[in-house]
Design an enzyme around this catalytic site. Structure first.
Site, PDB file in Angstrom:
ATOM      1  N   GLN A  50       0.823  -1.217   0.000  1.00  0.00           N
ATOM      2  CA  GLN A  50       0.000   0.000   0.000  1.00  0.00           C
ATOM      3  C   GLN A  50       0.853   1.261   0.000  1.00  0.00           C
ATOM      4  OE1 GLN A  50      -3.487  -0.269  -0.476  1.00  0.00           O
ATOM      5  NE2 GLN A  50      -2.529  -2.245  -0.913  1.00  0.00           N
ATOM      6  N   GLU A  52     -49.298  15.466  16.287  1.00  0.00           N
ATOM      7  CA  GLU A  52     -48.339  16.246  15.506  1.00  0.00           C
ATOM      8  C   GLU A  52     -48.985  17.446  14.829  1.00  0.00           C
ATOM      9  OE1 GLU A  52     -46.434  13.504  12.856  1.00  0.00           O
ATOM     10  OE2 GLU A  52     -45.271  12.558  14.466  1.00  0.00           O
ATOM     11  N   HIS A 111     -53.654  14.517   7.717  1.00  0.00           N
ATOM     12  CA  HIS A 111     -53.155  13.148   7.847  1.00  0.00           C
ATOM     13  C   HIS A 111     -54.203  12.285   8.547  1.00  0.00           C
ATOM     14  CE1 HIS A 111     -49.265  14.763   6.772  1.00  0.00           C
ATOM     15  NE2 HIS A 111     -48.677  13.587   6.905  1.00  0.00           N
ATOM     16  N   HIS A 141       1.518   3.010  -3.307  1.00  0.00           N
ATOM     17  CA  HIS A 141       0.440   3.709  -4.004  1.00  0.00           C
ATOM     18  C   HIS A 141       0.644   5.219  -4.027  1.00  0.00           C
ATOM     19  CE1 HIS A 141      -2.678   1.056  -5.383  1.00  0.00           C
ATOM     20  NE2 HIS A 141      -2.744   0.401  -4.242  1.00  0.00           N
TER      21      HIS A 141
END
Length: 429
Positions: A259, A415, A420, A262
């Site tokens: 790694q 709410e 609703h 890289h």
């Protein structure tokens, strides 16, 4: 010299915390420049896209020559050695097989109150795949990004790749051919991300963008998120190896350098319980570095961001891994399965002495596109799940609605959402 710490030292907690922040100050501040590029692509489309391509990739980009043709792919295939094509096809088959096993099933059932519930999975319509094509070319990344998308059922997969001086590495086009990508553009950088997100006359927009890139690409993905989906903001590569003294030090050294080569900002960490073994690994690193073509990059990464942690028991090792949440973790110990349940945060885990991380990069099957920079604490590696979305299904009858309605009405009224509540009430009166 790499950082060397032992959990026995009194200031270990502070020193380890400092290590976690080691790369933060090195991040490039490119947000302003990227925002300017994106704004110009949005306003000018192809005009800006072609201008940036000429500026950064140094070739006379035109609408008719930025799209890769079947002839271009045929030429690329003719330049690739047979062993490369065989290896690409071998890797593709393993990635495809693994991805097919990941595909989830739809859900459809009726609960004890008579409500039908479930969900279904659908593929994203169009995905853009960014492929680095500048200082390094990684055909494996083409496979690792594209094949899970294909397995998921993505209809339109668009690959963008920078072409310095107008040239593309043939291996990238070969990998695209093996993966089944047919729409490819020779564009890169933040301008390619913006084109994929907002569209131009030449490049139609997509719904999600995946794939690794430099700091400008990562920042561009960050800025277009919301307009499109993205896979992740990827940082420099990372590997953490937990190793006991029964390992061959040269094997562990090679894994750490796999790694480090890289990127100068890549990070390699060794955790072990034997100081002499750690010294032997470090000696092997110096020996191997002398043989690597990318020795300057690997050496800079190891010297500035590498680390060796000496622990007193393997539970300490697991705790450190979970704090670091690294991209790759190797459990090169006698009984990796005993340690595995304690590792909670990692992009990918490699079990046993004969499972080097590089196998995962190429041919194991799972995608090598993994979370970095400690983001494995809350995210996963790329997979078919990045290319599908779940839609809930709900069906009530008159009878089952009656059983649910009073509770829904109470919650809606609480709410303050009377419409609703009414939408439920009118159906049972």
């Amino acid at each position: 010299m790499p950082i060397k710490l032992t959990t026995k030292q009194k200031d270990f907690a502070k020193a380890f915390a400092d290590f976690l922040r080691l790369r933060e100050s090195e991040e490039k501040q490119v947000a302003g420049m990227v925002a300017e590029i994106i704004a110009r692509i949005r306003a000018e489309g192809d005009k800006a896209l072609l201008a940036y391509t000429k500026q950064f990739d140094r070739f006379g980009a035109m609408p008719e020559n930025i799209k890769v043709t079947p002839h271009d792919i045929a030429d690329a295939l003719s330049l690739c050695q047979p062993e490369l094509m065989t290896s690409l096809k071998f890797a593709a088959k393993r990635i495809r097989d693994y991805s097919q096993r990941q595909m989830p099933a739809d859900l459809d059932y009726t609960d004890d109150q008579g409500v039908r519930l479930g969900h279904r999975w659908n593929a994203i319509d169009a995905v853009g795949l960014y492929v680095p094509g500048g200082t390094a070319a990684y055909p494996s990344s083409v496979l690792m990004n594209a094949i899970p998308a294909k397995v998921a059922g993505v209809d339109r997969l668009v690959m963008v790749v920078p072409a310095p001086d107008g040239k593309l590495n043939p291996s990238l086009l070969a990998a695209a051919h093996v993966a089944g990508i047919e729409e490819i553009y020779k564009i890169g950088g933040a301008q390619a991300i913006a084109a994929l997100a907002y569209g131009t006359k030449t490049v139609a927009p997509v719904d999600k963008i995946v794939g690794p890139g430099n700091a400008y690409v990562a920042e561009a993905k960050r800025q277009v998120f919301g307009r499109v989906g993205i896979d992740m903001i990827a940082g420099p590569s990372e590997i953490l190896v937990i190793a006991d003294n029964k390992n061959n030090p040269a094997w562990i050294a090679a894994d750490l350098l796999s790694q480090a080569e890289h990127d100068v900002m890549a990070q390699s960490v060794l955790i072990c319980d034997d100081a002499k073994f750690a010294d032997a690994v470090e000696a092997q690193i110096k020996k191997i570095l002398a043989t690597l073509p990318r020795r300057e990059i690997a050496a800079a990464s190891w010297e500035k961001y590498g680390a060796i942690f000496l622990i007193q028991d393997w539970q300490e090792a697991a705790a450190l891994v979970n704090e670091l949440a690294p991209e790759h973790v190797e459990l090169a110990v006698e009984n990796p399965d005993a340690l595995l349940p304690n590792i909670r945060h990692a992009g990918a885990i490699f079990l046993g002495r004969h499972t080097p991380e590089a196998i995962g990069d190429y041919v194991a099957g799972p995608s090598h596109v993994l979370p970095t920079s400690r983001t494995a604490r809350f995210s996963s590696g790329l997979s078919v799940f990045d290319f599908i979305k779940r839609t809930s299904l709900i069906a009530a009858t008159a009878e089952s609605l009656a059983k649910l309605s009073q509770y829904a009405e109470v919650l809606a009224t609480t709410e303050g959402l009377e419409a609703h509540a009414l939408s439920v009430t009118v159906r049972r009166t």
